[in-house]
Motif scaffolding. Structure first.
Motif, PDB file in Angstrom:
ATOM      1  N   ILE A 179       0.826  -1.207   0.000  1.00  0.00           N
ATOM      2  CA  ILE A 179       0.000   0.000   0.000  1.00  0.00           C
ATOM      3  C   ILE A 179       0.859   1.256   0.000  1.00  0.00           C
ATOM      4  CG2 ILE A 179      -1.740   1.280   1.309  1.00  0.00           C
ATOM      5  CD1 ILE A 179      -2.957  -1.347   2.138  1.00  0.00           C
ATOM      6  N   THR A 210      -6.724   5.166   3.073  1.00  0.00           N
ATOM      7  CA  THR A 210      -7.435   4.653   1.905  1.00  0.00           C
ATOM      8  C   THR A 210      -8.480   3.647   2.354  1.00  0.00           C
ATOM      9  OG1 THR A 210      -7.177   3.604  -0.269  1.00  0.00           O
ATOM     10  CG2 THR A 210      -5.778   2.780   1.489  1.00  0.00           C
ATOM     11  N   ARG A 269      -4.763   4.937  -4.410  1.00  0.00           N
ATOM     12  CA  ARG A 269      -5.273   5.019  -3.039  1.00  0.00           C
ATOM     13  C   ARG A 269      -6.669   5.624  -3.010  1.00  0.00           C
ATOM     14  NH1 ARG A 269       0.081   7.251   0.197  1.00  0.00           N
ATOM     15  NH2 ARG A 269       1.420   5.440  -0.245  1.00  0.00           N
ATOM     16  N   ASP A 323      -1.303   8.041  -5.695  1.00  0.00           N
ATOM     17  CA  ASP A 323      -2.428   8.762  -5.096  1.00  0.00           C
ATOM     18  C   ASP A 323      -3.742   8.362  -5.751  1.00  0.00           C
ATOM     19  OD1 ASP A 323      -0.702  10.064  -3.393  1.00  0.00           O
ATOM     20  OD2 ASP A 323      -0.577  11.893  -4.616  1.00  0.00           O
ATOM     21  N   TYR A 348      -2.501   4.825   5.629  1.00  0.00           N
ATOM     22  CA  TYR A 348      -2.344   5.583   4.384  1.00  0.00           C
ATOM     23  C   TYR A 348      -3.656   6.202   3.908  1.00  0.00           C
ATOM     24  CZ  TYR A 348       2.394   3.787   4.083  1.00  0.00           C
ATOM     25  OH  TYR A 348       3.724   3.507   4.333  1.00  0.00           O
ATOM     26  N   ALA A 375      -4.135   0.250   5.393  1.00  0.00           N
ATOM     27  CA  ALA A 375      -5.074   1.148   4.718  1.00  0.00           C
ATOM     28  C   ALA A 375      -5.420   2.337   5.610  1.00  0.00           C
ATOM     29  CB  ALA A 375      -6.338   0.383   4.336  1.00  0.00           C
TER      30      ALA A 375
END
Length: 510
Positions: free
Chosen positions: A63, A96, A71, A68, A94, A91
């Motif tokens: 990940i 997402t 994500r 960008d 980051y 996730a």
């Protein structure tokens, strides 16, 4: 030409971006284990990760490398537990969206852990394969990035940091590293790194006997899907090895070792005594392989390292693991003894048993010349089994060692008692079905009502698979019709009518 360039993979391991989430776990010397085995044993403690598994490394690295735009579309995965938790944690870090597809059989503790980290768990199907198919459909429909639990290069590279840390932490190059193996991501990553810097170090893949995915594929020289998989060590219960992980393993794995479930349980106990941590069965797999290798005299000379891969164990499984641990370590013998059904015979049996510690004793009177008792006895090692049998033989008592008999360990020791009528022949079958809500009901509904059930035993062990022992009264000449009917349940089954434990304890003499 090989599909994967190992030099490129080594560079990816070197550059792997895992430490925003993963810990640099210790590689600890295990003094008690080392003394017991006469070798220097080291434990790589991946059970100490925040998600209690090495899987956070691969998920974090994959990940971290997304663009960008990727994500923004979110990620998805299929997993029965550890990869799911790693994906959920990565996730969230980051920022997402993560949707994790999990089999309905997944224990609630793992589903809740995924949800607690902000991911959306979706329970679909009875197996990983069904959940994976749903995840792939979701990725196709939504544009979410599917992250495979073991067969993506960046996931393998993340897991490879375990090998990098081992070589950095060990006081000298180890003679061998024993790696728990399911889909092969960990052994591929560790093997790639270690073989590039310490080519004399043996990489030994350890698998359960009932889930030998990698060994089967390596023997065949190609990816092979297993027809059935023993789900006891659910963290490595994979039907099909990865294409990439097999390609890598064929070049970096020196040997494969297969171990029994009892040996895995014994290793769980050894790890608890060494660390006061209860690891999951898959987490103890590598140590079980090391112990087997050392006792067989085939382990290389020098320091030996094992990966403790995870500690996501359900509380309700611990009792079952404890029950099987002593059998696996050779510290208990389970046996059937035949003695005359007359006064004084029981005393004679006890005298032959001597001062040995009894762990259980099961007996029920039957109007037959011979009585059968089911006995558990504490032993110091498997070698003592022969001494017990010899002592019994000297007293004129016939003994059958049931320590490795699955029916006895899983069912019989909990149900010694009445026997069926001898008027109608009885057939005995062992079934396995997915342990999900309603599964036992579905099993019973699927049984054809025209067959009279004469014996039934089921225990929930907190596993993803349920196990039933079932007897049916079958009029002469109707066995084929019965088995055709049972096949319609769709569940794996095995005939146990000729099992000696059934004959001695649950069947009337003919």
């Amino acid at each position: 030409m090989s599909r994967i360039n190992l030099n490129d993979l080594k560079a990816r391991i070197e550059a792997a971006d895992v430490y925003a989430l993963a810990k640099r776990t210790p590689c600890e010397f295990a003094p008690k284990l080392s003394k017991a085995l006469g070798r220097n044993i080291w434990l790589k403690r991946e059970d100490l990760q925040d998600v209690f598994s090495f899987k956070i490394r691969g998920a974090a690295n994959r990940i971290a490398g997304l663009s960008d735009a990727e994500r923004a579309r979110g990620v998805c995965a299929a997993s029965a537990g550890n990869h799911a938790q790693g994906m959920a944690a990565a996730a969230a870090h980051y920022d997402t969206k993560a949707v994790i597809f999990m089999p309905i059989t997944t224990p609630p503790i793992k589903v809740e852990a995924v949800a607690a980290r902000g991911a959306e768990p979706r329970l679909i199907g009875d197996s990983y394969d069904e959940a994976c198919a749903a995840a792939l459909d979701y990725a196709k429909d939504t544009g979410a990035v599917f992250v495979h639990p073991f067969d993506e290069i960046d996931v393998i590279a993340g897991q490879g940091t375990v090998g990098k840390e081992i070589l950095e932490q060990m006081p000298r190059q180890p003679a061998a590293i024993y790696v728990c193996t399911g889909g092969g991501g960990l052994v591929a990553g560790v093997g790639t790194w270690v073989k590039s810097l310490a080519p004399k170090t043996h990489i030994i893949a350890v698998e359960p006997e009932g889930a030998a995915t990698l060994k089967t594929a390596m023997d065949a020289g190609k990816v092979v899907s297993l027809e059935t998989v023993d789900s006891f060590a659910d963290g490595v219960a994979v039907k099909t090895i990865g294409v990439n992980t097999l390609d890598i393993a064929m070049r970096v794995v020196d040997r494969n070792i297969l171990v029994t479930n009892d040996a895995i349980c014994a290793a769980v106990k050894d790890i608890f005594e060494a660390t006061r941590t209860v690891v999951e069965p898959a987490g103890a797999l590598a140590l079980a392989g090391l112990i087997k290798d050392v006792r067989a005299g085939t382990a290389p000379d020098g320091d030996l390292v094992v990966t403790l891969s995870g500690a996501n164990v359900n509380f309700d499984r611990i009792g079952h693991i404890v029950e099987r641990a002593e059998l696996g370590a050779g510290e208990e013998m389970l046996f059937a003894a035949s003695i005359p059904e007359k006064p004084g015979a029981f005393l004679n049996f006890c005298q032959a048993l001597g001062a040995r510690a009894v762990t259980e004793f099961n007996y029920r009177f039957a109007p037959t010349p011979t009585a059968h008792v089911l006995v558990g006895v504490k032993t110091k090692s498997v070698d003592e089994h022969a001494a017990i049998i010899a002592d019994m033989d000297a007293a004129g008592i016939t003994v059958t060692d049931l320590s490795k008999d699955r029916l006895s360990k899983r069912h019989l020791r909990h149900m010694v008692g009445g026997r069926a009528s001898s008027d109608i022949p009885e057939m005995l079958y062992r079934f396995e079905f997915p342990e999900r809500p309603g599964a036992l009901r579905d099993f019973l509904v699927n049984l054809d009502a025209r067959w009279n059930i004469s014996l039934f035993h089921y225990r929930n062990h907190g596993s993803s698979a349920g196990h039933v022992l079932c007897g049916f009264q079958v009029p002469e000449g109707r066995i084929d019709a019965l088995e055709a009917s049972l096949a319609k349940t769709g569940y794996p089954m095995a005939v146990e009518t000729d099992n000696p434990a059934y004959r001695d304890f649950l069947k009337l003499a003919e």
